[in-house]
Enzyme design. Structure first.
Site, PDB file in Angstrom:
ATOM      1  N   ASP A  13      -0.586   8.365   4.045  1.00 48.10           N
ATOM      2  CA  ASP A  13      -1.353   7.528   3.119  1.00 48.10           C
ATOM      3  C   ASP A  13      -2.776   8.058   2.975  1.00 48.10           C
ATOM      4  O   ASP A  13      -3.333   8.599   3.933  1.00 48.10           O
ATOM      5  CB  ASP A  13      -1.366   6.083   3.644  1.00 48.10           C
ATOM      6  CG  ASP A  13      -1.783   5.093   2.562  1.00 48.10           C
ATOM      7  OD1 ASP A  13      -1.797   5.476   1.372  1.00 48.10           O
ATOM      8  OD2 ASP A  13      -2.095   3.942   2.907  1.00 48.10           O
ATOM      9  N   ARG A  17      -7.518   8.149  -2.205  1.00 47.09           N
ATOM     10  CA  ARG A  17      -8.898   7.943  -1.736  1.00 47.09           C
ATOM     11  C   ARG A  17      -9.569   9.264  -1.396  1.00 47.09           C
ATOM     12  O   ARG A  17     -10.750   9.461  -1.638  1.00 47.09           O
ATOM     13  CB  ARG A  17      -8.914   7.004  -0.520  1.00 47.09           C
ATOM     14  CG  ARG A  17      -8.829   5.536  -0.916  1.00 47.09           C
ATOM     15  CD  ARG A  17      -8.469   4.667   0.244  1.00 47.09           C
ATOM     16  NE  ARG A  17      -7.071   4.830   0.593  1.00 47.09           N
ATOM     17  CZ  ARG A  17      -6.553   4.496   1.777  1.00 47.09           C
ATOM     18  NH1 ARG A  17      -7.341   4.014   2.717  1.00 47.09           N
ATOM     19  NH2 ARG A  17      -5.278   4.658   2.013  1.00 47.09           N
ATOM     20  N   TRP A  18      -8.800  10.191  -0.840  1.00 47.20           N
ATOM     21  CA  TRP A  18      -9.347  11.513  -0.509  1.00 47.20           C
ATOM     22  C   TRP A  18      -9.889  12.169  -1.783  1.00 47.20           C
ATOM     23  O   TRP A  18     -11.006  12.697  -1.805  1.00 47.20           O
ATOM     24  CB  TRP A  18      -8.257  12.384   0.113  1.00 47.20           C
ATOM     25  CG  TRP A  18      -8.718  13.744   0.513  1.00 47.20           C
ATOM     26  CD1 TRP A  18      -9.242  14.121   1.710  1.00 47.20           C
ATOM     27  CD2 TRP A  18      -8.702  14.932  -0.313  1.00 47.20           C
ATOM     28  NE1 TRP A  18      -9.553  15.458   1.704  1.00 47.20           N
ATOM     29  CE2 TRP A  18      -9.235  15.980   0.471  1.00 47.20           C
ATOM     30  CE3 TRP A  18      -8.299  15.207  -1.619  1.00 47.20           C
ATOM     31  CZ2 TRP A  18      -9.367  17.279  -0.013  1.00 47.20           C
ATOM     32  CZ3 TRP A  18      -8.430  16.497  -2.102  1.00 47.20           C
ATOM     33  CH2 TRP A  18      -8.955  17.515  -1.301  1.00 47.20           C
ATOM     34  N   HIS A  30      -2.902  14.345  -4.151  1.00 47.45           N
ATOM     35  CA  HIS A  30      -1.465  14.541  -3.907  1.00 47.45           C
ATOM     36  C   HIS A  30      -1.164  16.029  -3.683  1.00 47.45           C
ATOM     37  O   HIS A  30      -0.335  16.380  -2.850  1.00 47.45           O
ATOM     38  CB  HIS A  30      -0.649  14.011  -5.093  1.00 47.45           C
ATOM     39  CG  HIS A  30      -0.729  12.510  -5.235  1.00 47.45           C
ATOM     40  ND1 HIS A  30      -0.601  11.657  -4.161  1.00 47.45           N
ATOM     41  CD2 HIS A  30      -0.919  11.714  -6.321  1.00 47.45           C
ATOM     42  CE1 HIS A  30      -0.714  10.400  -4.581  1.00 47.45           C
ATOM     43  NE2 HIS A  30      -0.914  10.411  -5.878  1.00 47.45           N
ATOM     44  N   SER A  58       8.143   6.088  -2.247  1.00 49.68           N
ATOM     45  CA  SER A  58       8.831   4.844  -1.900  1.00 49.68           C
ATOM     46  C   SER A  58       9.463   4.207  -3.132  1.00 49.68           C
ATOM     47  O   SER A  58       9.108   4.541  -4.274  1.00 49.68           O
ATOM     48  CB  SER A  58       7.846   3.858  -1.265  1.00 49.68           C
ATOM     49  OG  SER A  58       7.050   3.271  -2.274  1.00 49.68           O
ATOM     50  N   TRP A  62       7.401   3.616  -7.946  1.00 50.24           N
ATOM     51  CA  TRP A  62       7.671   3.671  -9.399  1.00 50.24           C
ATOM     52  C   TRP A  62       6.708   2.768 -10.161  1.00 50.24           C
ATOM     53  O   TRP A  62       6.545   2.917 -11.375  1.00 50.24           O
ATOM     54  CB  TRP A  62       9.110   3.229  -9.704  1.00 50.24           C
ATOM     55  CG  TRP A  62      10.168   4.096  -9.111  1.00 50.24           C
ATOM     56  CD1 TRP A  62      10.968   3.775  -8.051  1.00 50.24           C
ATOM     57  CD2 TRP A  62      10.567   5.411  -9.525  1.00 50.24           C
ATOM     58  NE1 TRP A  62      11.832   4.820  -7.781  1.00 50.24           N
ATOM     59  CE2 TRP A  62      11.614   5.834  -8.668  1.00 50.24           C
ATOM     60  CE3 TRP A  62      10.139   6.288 -10.534  1.00 50.24           C
ATOM     61  CZ2 TRP A  62      12.231   7.082  -8.795  1.00 50.24           C
ATOM     62  CZ3 TRP A  62      10.761   7.522 -10.653  1.00 50.24           C
ATOM     63  CH2 TRP A  62      11.786   7.912  -9.796  1.00 50.24           C
ATOM     64  N   ARG A  64       3.594   2.703 -10.019  1.00 50.69           N
ATOM     65  CA  ARG A  64       2.321   3.364 -10.328  1.00 50.69           C
ATOM     66  C   ARG A  64       2.310   3.788 -11.797  1.00 50.69           C
ATOM     67  O   ARG A  64       3.372   3.857 -12.429  1.00 50.69           O
ATOM     68  CB  ARG A  64       2.133   4.584  -9.431  1.00 50.69           C
ATOM     69  CG  ARG A  64       1.982   4.170  -7.992  1.00 50.69           C
ATOM     70  CD  ARG A  64       1.627   5.313  -7.091  1.00 50.69           C
ATOM     71  NE  ARG A  64       1.395   4.774  -5.755  1.00 50.69           N
ATOM     72  CZ  ARG A  64       0.661   5.355  -4.835  1.00 50.69           C
ATOM     73  NH1 ARG A  64       0.102   6.515  -5.074  1.00 50.69           N
ATOM     74  NH2 ARG A  64       0.483   4.788  -3.667  1.00 50.69           N
ATOM     75  N   LEU A 124      14.087  22.396  13.612  1.00 46.68           N
ATOM     76  CA  LEU A 124      13.473  21.095  13.326  1.00 46.68           C
ATOM     77  C   LEU A 124      14.222  20.534  12.133  1.00 46.68           C
ATOM     78  O   LEU A 124      14.575  21.286  11.222  1.00 46.68           O
ATOM     79  CB  LEU A 124      11.990  21.287  12.942  1.00 46.68           C
ATOM     80  CG  LEU A 124      11.291  20.101  12.267  1.00 46.68           C
ATOM     81  CD1 LEU A 124      10.943  19.024  13.312  1.00 46.68           C
ATOM     82  CD2 LEU A 124       9.991  20.530  11.573  1.00 46.68           C
ATOM     83  N   SER A 192       5.100  -0.911   5.425  1.00 48.31           N
ATOM     84  CA  SER A 192       5.416  -0.669   4.015  1.00 48.31           C
ATOM     85  C   SER A 192       6.878  -0.278   3.754  1.00 48.31           C
ATOM     86  O   SER A 192       7.151   0.674   3.025  1.00 48.31           O
ATOM     87  CB  SER A 192       4.480   0.407   3.441  1.00 48.31           C
ATOM     88  OG  SER A 192       3.153  -0.006   3.540  1.00 48.31           O
ATOM     89  N   GLU A 203       6.926   3.626  19.024  1.00 47.47           N
ATOM     90  CA  GLU A 203       5.511   3.428  19.327  1.00 47.47           C
ATOM     91  C   GLU A 203       4.751   3.683  18.025  1.00 47.47           C
ATOM     92  O   GLU A 203       5.093   4.603  17.268  1.00 47.47           O
ATOM     93  CB  GLU A 203       5.046   4.421  20.403  1.00 47.47           C
ATOM     94  CG  GLU A 203       5.705   4.213  21.741  1.00 47.47           C
ATOM     95  CD  GLU A 203       5.293   2.883  22.395  1.00 47.47           C
ATOM     96  OE1 GLU A 203       4.107   2.515  22.300  1.00 47.47           O
ATOM     97  OE2 GLU A 203       6.172   2.220  22.981  1.00 47.47           O
TER      98      GLU A 203
HETATM   99  C1  FPP Z   1      -0.062   7.978  -0.467  1.00 46.04           C
HETATM  100  O1  FPP Z   1      -1.311   8.225  -1.013  1.00 46.04           O
HETATM  101  C2  FPP Z   1       0.807   9.067  -0.737  1.00 46.04           C
HETATM  102  C3  FPP Z   1       2.004   9.012  -1.405  1.00 46.04           C
HETATM  103  C4  FPP Z   1       2.244   8.405  -2.727  1.00 46.04           C
HETATM  104  C5  FPP Z   1       3.160   9.621  -0.775  1.00 46.04           C
HETATM  105  C6  FPP Z   1       2.913  10.975  -0.169  1.00 46.04           C
HETATM  106  C7  FPP Z   1       2.898  12.069  -1.167  1.00 46.04           C
HETATM  107  C8  FPP Z   1       2.472  13.319  -0.865  1.00 46.04           C
HETATM  108  C9  FPP Z   1       1.992  13.713   0.468  1.00 46.04           C
HETATM  109  C10 FPP Z   1       2.451  14.370  -1.906  1.00 46.04           C
HETATM  110  C11 FPP Z   1       3.807  14.815  -2.336  1.00 46.04           C
HETATM  111  C12 FPP Z   1       4.707  15.199  -1.222  1.00 46.04           C
HETATM  112  C13 FPP Z   1       5.539  16.255  -1.248  1.00 46.04           C
HETATM  113  C14 FPP Z   1       6.464  16.508  -0.128  1.00 46.04           C
HETATM  114  C15 FPP Z   1       5.555  17.231  -2.358  1.00 46.04           C
HETATM  115  P1  FPP Z   1      -1.911   7.143  -1.981  1.00 46.04           P
HETATM  116  O2  FPP Z   1      -1.832   7.675  -3.368  1.00 46.04           O
HETATM  117  O3  FPP Z   1      -1.244   5.816  -1.775  1.00 46.04           O
HETATM  118  O4  FPP Z   1      -3.377   7.098  -1.457  1.00 46.04           O
HETATM  119  P2  FPP Z   1      -4.412   5.893  -1.608  1.00 46.04           P
HETATM  120  O5  FPP Z   1      -3.901   4.788  -0.699  1.00 46.04           O
HETATM  121  O6  FPP Z   1      -5.677   6.496  -1.123  1.00 46.04           O
HETATM  122  O7  FPP Z   1      -4.432   5.514  -3.056  1.00 46.04           O
END
Ligand code: FPP
Length: 236
Positions: A13, A17-18, A30, A58, A62, A64, A124, A192, A203
């Site tokens: 997550d 924000r990053w 992303h 998740s 969808w 978003r 792995l 979530s 854990e």
């Molecule tokens: C949460 O960040 C991230 C996701 C929607 C899922 C993770 C997706 C990736 C790491 C990129 C795609 C992955 C692959 C394997 C190609 P957020 O958008 O919810 O962040 P925020 O809470 O800061 O808005």
């Protein structure tokens, strides 16, 4: 050298924000997040970790904006295409959990092809949770069971025991071990809808670090701290 860890799961997550903190569009987060998936996976492949399960998309994602969903789909497609060599070079088995029927045909094919071409690797197992939600997974598993209409014992305890293992075997994670350690980056402290059944005795570790900044030093620290915990599994 870290002690072995059988099943590590991560809720990645904080991409959005990053990006915001860098004054960039969410997509940049992303993209950086996807490249961190590669870094963390390769590190796990070089250490004694059996399974790494990552929450990549998740059932709720969808909801978003379409532009973000479309971007994530393209990113995933590119990732699976570009990273195929990494899986082969490092003997990493790729798996997907979730309802992938919702994806485009090309994406679905990439997923199935990579699953099958890496199925013999034992270094792995990296599992991406794609269109995944525990409630959806458990519901699909229940449907399979109902359709098979298993014969249940009249003894309620016997029946419950048999049903528990029938259900575990009907989940997407059927042949995977339970989660030992579940990490969530990005500061929120919730599950979530991720691996609710499989993480029953996991854990938990939460970090403020946003996923694109989460690095192997912090991961190693969390794993070390995990090994100092006493796990009771409901006993004493
Ligand atoms: C949460 O960040 C991230 C996701 C929607 C899922 C993770 C997706 C990736 C790491 C990129 C795609 C992955 C692959 C394997 C190609 P957020 O958008 O919810 O962040 P925020 O809470 O800061 O808005």
């Amino acid at each position: 050298m870290l002690p072995p860890l059988n099943h590590l799961a991560i809720i990645m997550d904080g991409n959005g924000r990053w990006a915001q903190l860098q004054g960039k569009p969410r997509q940049a987060g992303h993209k950086k997040g996807a490249s961190n998936v590669r870094t963390i996976t390769n590190w796990c492949a070089k250490h004694d970790i059996g399974y790494l399960t990552l929450y990549a998309f998740s059932t709720e994602n969808w909801n978003r904006p379409k532009t973000e969903v479309d971007f994530l789909m393209k990113l995933l497609e590119r990732y699976l295409r570009d990273e195929a060599k990494t899986y082969h070079d490092n003997a990493i088995r790729f798996r997907a959990i979730g309802d992938i029927d919702f994806f485009s045909q090309p994406l679905k094919h990439l997923i199935l092809d990579l699953e099958s071409s890496t199925s013999h690797y034992t270094n792995l197992t990296q599992t991406l949770a794609l269109n995944y939600g525990s409630r959806n997974e458990i519901t699909r598993a229940c449907r399979k069971i109902v359709l098979a209409s298993p014969k249940l014992s009249d003894d309620p305890q016997e029946a419950a025991k048999a049903l528990e293992s029938t259900l575990a075997n009907a989940l997407d994670t059927a042949d995977m071990p339970d989660v030992d350690l579940l990490i969530r980056t990005g500061g929120e402290q919730r599950l979530s809808n991720f691996l609710l059944w499989q993480a029953s005795y996991a854990e938990l570790a939460f970090t403020q670090t946003l996923w694109p900044d989460f690095n192997i030093n912090e991961l190693a620290r969390i794993i070390e701290e995990f090994h100092s915990r006493t796990r009771r599994f409901g006993g004493l």
